[in-house]
Design a protein around this motif. Sequence first.
Motif, PDB file in Angstrom:
ATOM      1  N   THR A 161       0.787  -1.110   0.021  1.00 19.58           N
ATOM      2  CA  THR A 161      -0.074   0.017   0.000  1.00 19.58           C
ATOM      3  C   THR A 161       0.860   1.125   0.122  1.00 19.58           C
ATOM      4  O   THR A 161       1.509   1.379   0.910  1.00 19.58           O
ATOM      5  CB  THR A 161      -1.231   0.051   1.297  1.00 19.58           C
ATOM      6  N   VAL A 162       0.668   2.141  -0.820  1.00 21.57           N
ATOM      7  CA  VAL A 162       1.378   3.245  -1.177  1.00 21.57           C
ATOM      8  C   VAL A 162       0.577   4.474  -0.825  1.00 21.57           C
ATOM      9  O   VAL A 162       0.994   5.806  -1.097  1.00 21.57           O
ATOM     10  CB  VAL A 162       2.101   3.425  -2.604  1.00 21.57           C
ATOM     11  N   GLY A 163      -0.661   4.309  -0.656  1.00 23.11           N
ATOM     12  CA  GLY A 163      -1.698   5.503  -0.323  1.00 23.11           C
ATOM     13  C   GLY A 163      -3.107   5.298  -0.018  1.00 23.11           C
ATOM     14  O   GLY A 163      -3.471   4.016  -0.156  1.00 23.11           O
ATOM     15  N   ASP A 164      -3.813   6.004   0.555  1.00 25.21           N
ATOM     16  CA  ASP A 164      -5.321   5.766   0.657  1.00 25.21           C
ATOM     17  C   ASP A 164      -6.086   7.056   0.573  1.00 25.21           C
ATOM     18  O   ASP A 164      -5.621   7.989   0.515  1.00 25.21           O
ATOM     19  CB  ASP A 164      -5.468   5.037   2.069  1.00 25.21           C
ATOM     20  N   GLY A 165      -7.368   6.782   0.674  1.00 26.82           N
ATOM     21  CA  GLY A 165      -8.238   8.167   0.635  1.00 26.82           C
ATOM     22  C   GLY A 165      -9.438   7.613   0.340  1.00 26.82           C
ATOM     23  O   GLY A 165     -10.058   6.364   0.584  1.00 26.82           O
ATOM     24  N   ASP A 166     -10.378   8.361   0.040  1.00 23.62           N
ATOM     25  CA  ASP A 166     -11.941   8.227  -0.416  1.00 23.62           C
ATOM     26  C   ASP A 166     -12.098   8.229  -1.978  1.00 23.62           C
ATOM     27  O   ASP A 166     -11.482   9.248  -2.488  1.00 23.62           O
ATOM     28  CB  ASP A 166     -12.791   9.293   0.238  1.00 23.62           C
TER      29      ASP A 166
ATOM     30  N   ARG B 231     -16.336   5.164  -0.921  1.00 24.43           N
ATOM     31  CA  ARG B 231     -15.619   3.989  -0.091  1.00 24.43           C
ATOM     32  C   ARG B 231     -14.354   4.583  -0.030  1.00 24.43           C
ATOM     33  O   ARG B 231     -13.898   5.507  -0.722  1.00 24.43           O
ATOM     34  CB  ARG B 231     -15.734   2.727  -0.872  1.00 24.43           C
ATOM     35  N   ASN B 232     -13.740   3.789   1.091  1.00 21.80           N
ATOM     36  CA  ASN B 232     -12.314   3.904   1.246  1.00 21.80           C
ATOM     37  C   ASN B 232     -11.558   3.175   0.342  1.00 21.80           C
ATOM     38  O   ASN B 232     -11.833   2.153  -0.235  1.00 21.80           O
ATOM     39  CB  ASN B 232     -11.785   3.718   2.666  1.00 21.80           C
ATOM     40  N   TYR B 233     -10.257   3.640  -0.148  1.00 21.83           N
ATOM     41  CA  TYR B 233      -9.529   2.839  -1.198  1.00 21.83           C
ATOM     42  C   TYR B 233      -8.185   2.768  -0.485  1.00 21.83           C
ATOM     43  O   TYR B 233      -7.786   3.548   0.382  1.00 21.83           O
ATOM     44  CB  TYR B 233      -9.662   3.611  -2.545  1.00 21.83           C
ATOM     45  N   ARG B 234      -7.441   1.857  -1.198  1.00 15.57           N
ATOM     46  CA  ARG B 234      -5.853   1.726  -0.995  1.00 15.57           C
ATOM     47  C   ARG B 234      -5.208   1.803  -2.439  1.00 15.57           C
ATOM     48  O   ARG B 234      -5.704   0.980  -3.228  1.00 15.57           O
ATOM     49  CB  ARG B 234      -5.550   0.501  -0.279  1.00 15.57           C
ATOM     50  N   ARG B 235      -4.430   2.574  -2.550  1.00 10.16           N
ATOM     51  CA  ARG B 235      -3.553   2.567  -3.808  1.00 10.16           C
ATOM     52  C   ARG B 235      -2.354   1.658  -3.542  1.00 10.16           C
ATOM     53  O   ARG B 235      -1.495   1.913  -2.468  1.00 10.16           O
ATOM     54  CB  ARG B 235      -3.134   4.033  -4.188  1.00 10.16           C
TER      55      ARG B 235
ATOM     56  N   PRO C 101       0.301   0.642 -10.557  1.00  5.71           N
ATOM     57  CA  PRO C 101      -0.458   0.670  -9.390  1.00  5.71           C
ATOM     58  C   PRO C 101      -2.079   0.542  -9.727  1.00  5.71           C
ATOM     59  O   PRO C 101      -2.395   0.805 -10.834  1.00  5.71           O
ATOM     60  CB  PRO C 101      -0.352   2.140  -8.899  1.00  5.71           C
ATOM     61  N   VAL C 102      -2.564   0.194  -8.593  1.00  2.00           N
ATOM     62  CA  VAL C 102      -4.144  -0.282  -8.851  1.00  2.00           C
ATOM     63  C   VAL C 102      -4.882   0.402  -7.484  1.00  2.00           C
ATOM     64  O   VAL C 102      -4.248   0.890  -6.584  1.00  2.00           O
ATOM     65  CB  VAL C 102      -4.282  -1.649  -8.747  1.00  2.00           C
ATOM     66  N   VAL C 103      -6.107   0.691  -7.621  1.00  2.00           N
ATOM     67  CA  VAL C 103      -7.071   1.270  -6.462  1.00  2.00           C
ATOM     68  C   VAL C 103      -7.668   0.238  -6.201  1.00  2.00           C
ATOM     69  O   VAL C 103      -8.609  -0.434  -6.848  1.00  2.00           O
ATOM     70  CB  VAL C 103      -7.661   2.340  -7.009  1.00  2.00           C
ATOM     71  N   GLU C 104      -7.609  -0.347  -4.602  1.00  2.00           N
ATOM     72  CA  GLU C 104      -8.369  -1.625  -4.326  1.00  2.00           C
ATOM     73  C   GLU C 104      -9.253  -0.790  -3.325  1.00  2.00           C
ATOM     74  O   GLU C 104      -9.162   0.011  -2.226  1.00  2.00           O
ATOM     75  CB  GLU C 104      -7.384  -2.157  -3.452  1.00  2.00           C
ATOM     76  N   CYS C 105     -10.602  -0.998  -3.649  1.00  2.00           N
ATOM     77  CA  CYS C 105     -11.561  -0.742  -2.558  1.00  2.00           C
ATOM     78  C   CYS C 105     -11.639  -1.476  -1.350  1.00  2.00           C
ATOM     79  O   CYS C 105     -11.629  -2.664  -1.150  1.00  2.00           O
ATOM     80  CB  CYS C 105     -13.170  -1.118  -3.244  1.00  2.00           C
ATOM     81  N   ALA C 106     -11.725  -0.840   0.033  1.00  2.00           N
ATOM     82  CA  ALA C 106     -11.702  -1.402   0.936  1.00  2.00           C
ATOM     83  C   ALA C 106     -12.924  -2.082   1.460  1.00  2.00           C
ATOM     84  O   ALA C 106     -12.800  -3.072   2.402  1.00  2.00           O
ATOM     85  CB  ALA C 106     -11.495  -0.298   2.242  1.00  2.00           C
TER      86      ALA C 106
ATOM     87  N   HIS D 223     -10.231  -4.601  -7.601  1.00  5.55           N
ATOM     88  CA  HIS D 223      -9.215  -3.625  -8.078  1.00  5.55           C
ATOM     89  C   HIS D 223      -9.549  -2.844  -9.156  1.00  5.55           C
ATOM     90  O   HIS D 223     -10.332  -3.373 -10.100  1.00  5.55           O
ATOM     91  CB  HIS D 223      -8.106  -4.512  -8.522  1.00  5.55           C
ATOM     92  N   PHE D 224      -9.105  -1.463  -9.235  1.00  7.19           N
ATOM     93  CA  PHE D 224      -9.619  -0.489 -10.439  1.00  7.19           C
ATOM     94  C   PHE D 224      -8.530   0.125 -10.911  1.00  7.19           C
ATOM     95  O   PHE D 224      -7.317   0.249 -10.223  1.00  7.19           O
ATOM     96  CB  PHE D 224     -10.455   0.423 -10.228  1.00  7.19           C
ATOM     97  N   GLY D 225      -8.202   0.680 -12.204  1.00  2.00           N
ATOM     98  CA  GLY D 225      -7.272   1.433 -12.748  1.00  2.00           C
ATOM     99  C   GLY D 225      -7.400   2.858 -11.883  1.00  2.00           C
ATOM    100  O   GLY D 225      -8.141   3.028 -11.416  1.00  2.00           O
ATOM    101  N   THR D 226      -6.205   3.431 -11.973  1.00  2.00           N
ATOM    102  CA  THR D 226      -6.130   4.652 -11.127  1.00  2.00           C
ATOM    103  C   THR D 226      -6.986   5.776 -11.597  1.00  2.00           C
ATOM    104  O   THR D 226      -7.257   6.691 -11.183  1.00  2.00           O
ATOM    105  CB  THR D 226      -4.667   5.225 -11.151  1.00  2.00           C
TER     106      THR D 226
END
Length: 231
Positions: free
Chosen positions: A20-25, A35-39, A61-66, A71-74
Amino acid sequence: MRTARGRKQCVWGIRTAWNTVGDGDFFCPDCGGDRNYRRRTGRRRFTVLGVPLLPRGYVGPVVECAACQNHFGTEALDHPTTVRFAAMLRDAVHTVALAVLAAGGASSRTVRVTAVAAVRAAGFDDCTEDQLTTLVDALAADTGRLPGAYDGTSEPCGAALAIELHEALEPLAPHLAPAGRESILLQGAGIALADGPYSAAEREVLTIVGGALLIRPDDTARLLAAARTPS
């Protein structure tokens, strides 16, 4: 290969170790809400009996829904959250109302009342006539912000006013359905028409609004003409 209980066991394969290199909404496309996500970035390895042996490159990198773990593209982060979208919509309607008032003048109470109703409906529940007229007067006095702003003359629309509209509307337009973009334009038209036909200044401002909302010029002209026709 099978275990003693007859279950299949994977002898070899590719495993990804995520970091995990980042997170957010964000707005999750699969959950359909904020939702929250993890990059995350991943490192792929060839494994034998679950033991990582040879590197096989990087993933992401991918965006993972918490919530759903998908997984989704950035590019998924480009879609505004529901909260952000609502704020963008409020600001867009507010900016259009101010632009129309600045173009046509705020002397008509009918126009002011119509503008207040539009802004309140967009979410600024405490908006008043005094607030709008104060803002219009401040914008008109700030020549560095609205050079050439309309004051009842036929001066062309100030470049800064056009910039204000583009900054408020262009980021929102791609996330609106065609009907939503048209609705914002028609709200501006309703304000302009509250005291009679469009002035040249009001029409020019509304044409800029249509362009910033990615509405084709012919469709903008059609919508403005239709707004003048009583239903």
